[in-house]
Write a protein that holds these residues in place. Sequence first.
Motif, PDB file in Angstrom:
ATOM      1  N   UNK A  17     -48.711 -22.932  15.665  1.00 27.55           N
ATOM      2  CA  UNK A  17     -48.741 -21.470  15.647  1.00 27.55           C
ATOM      3  C   UNK A  17     -48.622 -20.969  14.214  1.00 27.55           C
ATOM      4  N   UNK A  18     -49.509 -20.062  13.830  1.00 26.87           N
ATOM      5  CA  UNK A  18     -49.409 -19.482  12.489  1.00 26.87           C
ATOM      6  C   UNK A  18     -48.158 -18.616  12.366  1.00 26.87           C
ATOM      7  N   UNK A  19     -47.915 -17.783  13.357  1.00 29.40           N
ATOM      8  CA  UNK A  19     -46.665 -17.036  13.478  1.00 29.40           C
ATOM      9  C   UNK A  19     -46.221 -17.131  14.925  1.00 29.40           C
ATOM     10  N   UNK A  20     -44.924 -17.155  15.133  1.00 35.04           N
ATOM     11  CA  UNK A  20     -44.381 -17.309  16.478  1.00 35.04           C
ATOM     12  C   UNK A  20     -44.010 -15.988  17.129  1.00 35.04           C
ATOM     13  N   UNK A  21     -44.184 -14.901  16.389  1.00 35.62           N
ATOM     14  CA  UNK A  21     -43.758 -13.589  16.859  1.00 35.62           C
ATOM     15  C   UNK A  21     -44.699 -12.519  16.327  1.00 35.62           C
ATOM     16  N   UNK A  22     -44.719 -11.345  16.966  1.00 35.54           N
ATOM     17  CA  UNK A  22     -45.558 -10.260  16.447  1.00 35.54           C
ATOM     18  C   UNK A  22     -45.007  -9.698  15.156  1.00 35.54           C
ATOM     19  N   UNK A  23     -45.844  -8.962  14.446  1.00 32.75           N
ATOM     20  CA  UNK A  23     -45.404  -8.317  13.214  1.00 32.75           C
ATOM     21  C   UNK A  23     -44.251  -7.367  13.505  1.00 32.75           C
ATOM     22  N   UNK A  24     -43.323  -7.289  12.578  1.00 33.80           N
ATOM     23  CA  UNK A  24     -42.175  -6.398  12.732  1.00 33.80           C
ATOM     24  C   UNK A  24     -42.624  -4.935  12.800  1.00 33.80           C
ATOM     25  N   UNK A  25     -41.856  -4.138  13.535  1.00 30.70           N
ATOM     26  CA  UNK A  25     -42.003  -2.691  13.460  1.00 30.70           C
ATOM     27  C   UNK A  25     -41.529  -2.247  12.081  1.00 30.70           C
ATOM     28  N   UNK A  26     -42.257  -1.330  11.456  1.00 30.42           N
ATOM     29  CA  UNK A  26     -41.913  -0.868  10.117  1.00 30.42           C
ATOM     30  C   UNK A  26     -40.495  -0.300  10.114  1.00 30.42           C
ATOM     31  N   UNK A  27     -39.710  -0.738   9.172  1.00 30.49           N
ATOM     32  CA  UNK A  27     -38.324  -0.304   9.065  1.00 30.49           C
ATOM     33  C   UNK A  27     -37.334  -1.261   9.704  1.00 30.49           C
ATOM     34  N   UNK A  28     -37.817  -2.145  10.568  1.00 30.35           N
ATOM     35  CA  UNK A  28     -36.945  -3.140  11.199  1.00 30.35           C
ATOM     36  C   UNK A  28     -36.905  -4.370  10.318  1.00 30.35           C
TER      37      UNK A  28
END
Length: 433
Positions: free
Chosen positions: A311-322
């Motif tokens: 997997x290139x990334x295991x999670x979705x992109x963060x919400x901005x500010x988080x």
Amino acid sequence: NPYDLNRFSGGSSGGSGAGIGSNLGLIGLGSDTGGSVRVPAAHQALVGIRPTLGFTSRVGIVPLRSNSDTGGILGRSVRDVAKLLTVVAGVQDPLDPIATYSAGVPVPNYEDFLIPNALNGTKFGILLDYVETTRADPQYKAMFYQAIANMAAAGATFVNFAIPGWKGFFDGTEQIRSFPNADGIPKALNVSAGGSAQSFFLIDGLYEALRNCNPFKTDIGDFLTGGSTTTAFKSAQEVLDSGLIHPNAYGTFQYLTATNYTKCDFHNDFRYQGATCGGCTELKQDVCRMEMRTSLLAAMEEAGVDVLVYLATSNPARVIGDRTAVTGANSQLAPQTGTPSVTVPIGFVAYPGAGAAVDPAMPVAMEFLGKPFEEHTILQAAYGVETLLKARMPPRGFGECGKTNLVVSHARRSLIGTAEGDTIVAAAESYQM
């Protein structure tokens, strides 16, 4: 991020990622230190390649960690990326000392490897340490294994792959911030005494210092005083004092600017209490990273695989500010070993949008890692997945570009191509990233 405007575009090449992902351009260049080409590519349903360290010039790239920095490419298709890699790879730039790593390495036309049935007969190693992690989103894992099943149906074969003794590197459970015993350690190696040692990973029974110094201050100083007559600032401290740094980045920049080091503080053969120090040297002078590369390639040889997949990334992109959500980037193996890797989209999963009217679908990507200077093997694999899954979809509100010709100019090269990426014609003999 064009797939959810409330989310992060990913990494320091996120501008290129968002621009190309939004279909505002045909192809983009970026720099990758620890994932800054591949993470934005993964989050924006793009193909992103980090070439072998030393295969593209670092000259002109603002350094973050110069001994890991490299120029990379982000595009909407494997073919576009292959075209541009053929142009920029292998330049023997006299201003970049590690350009010699690629001396004598032939640069093929990478399009020649984008063949029908590209997956048939290829044996992949599934790097489970970058898939079966506690932080991995179950939807991402399910999509990854579905892609693996589809690849197998197209003729690919797979083995589970691990590198003996490396568990502590992948899961971070054996990472420490200083040597086990602070007594007698030179200050430069001792965090508790104000030194700049950072991360030690338990690898094959030894604590190895893979990022044990912060060269940022010196690297930035060298970059800003490297002959430019238009640079407003001449040191990292001047940049810090300008008041122009975004508040979210100020603390990190302040820490990096306060850290001093000299290369003589870090000896390649330094060992203390079972620890190995690699130092701030270039890859081939760093005993730890070269040891990692050797054991990685030996494990690949033993398993009979030329390409790893995960997997290139295991999670979705963060919400901005988080700034607390798990990033899930699985991008450190290639930088530490100087090997090439490429991401390719495999599908989308739905997530509640942060204030969005509808739940946007976020891209999922897999990453292929190959042996040094064997970019053709990973591009062939990525092309096979791309043509098999046809996963990329343009984000809502950012439709595909039309047929208008696009001209990208550079002081030493012009590239001319259609927005479909059907043709890119090189107009000079050399290009410098």
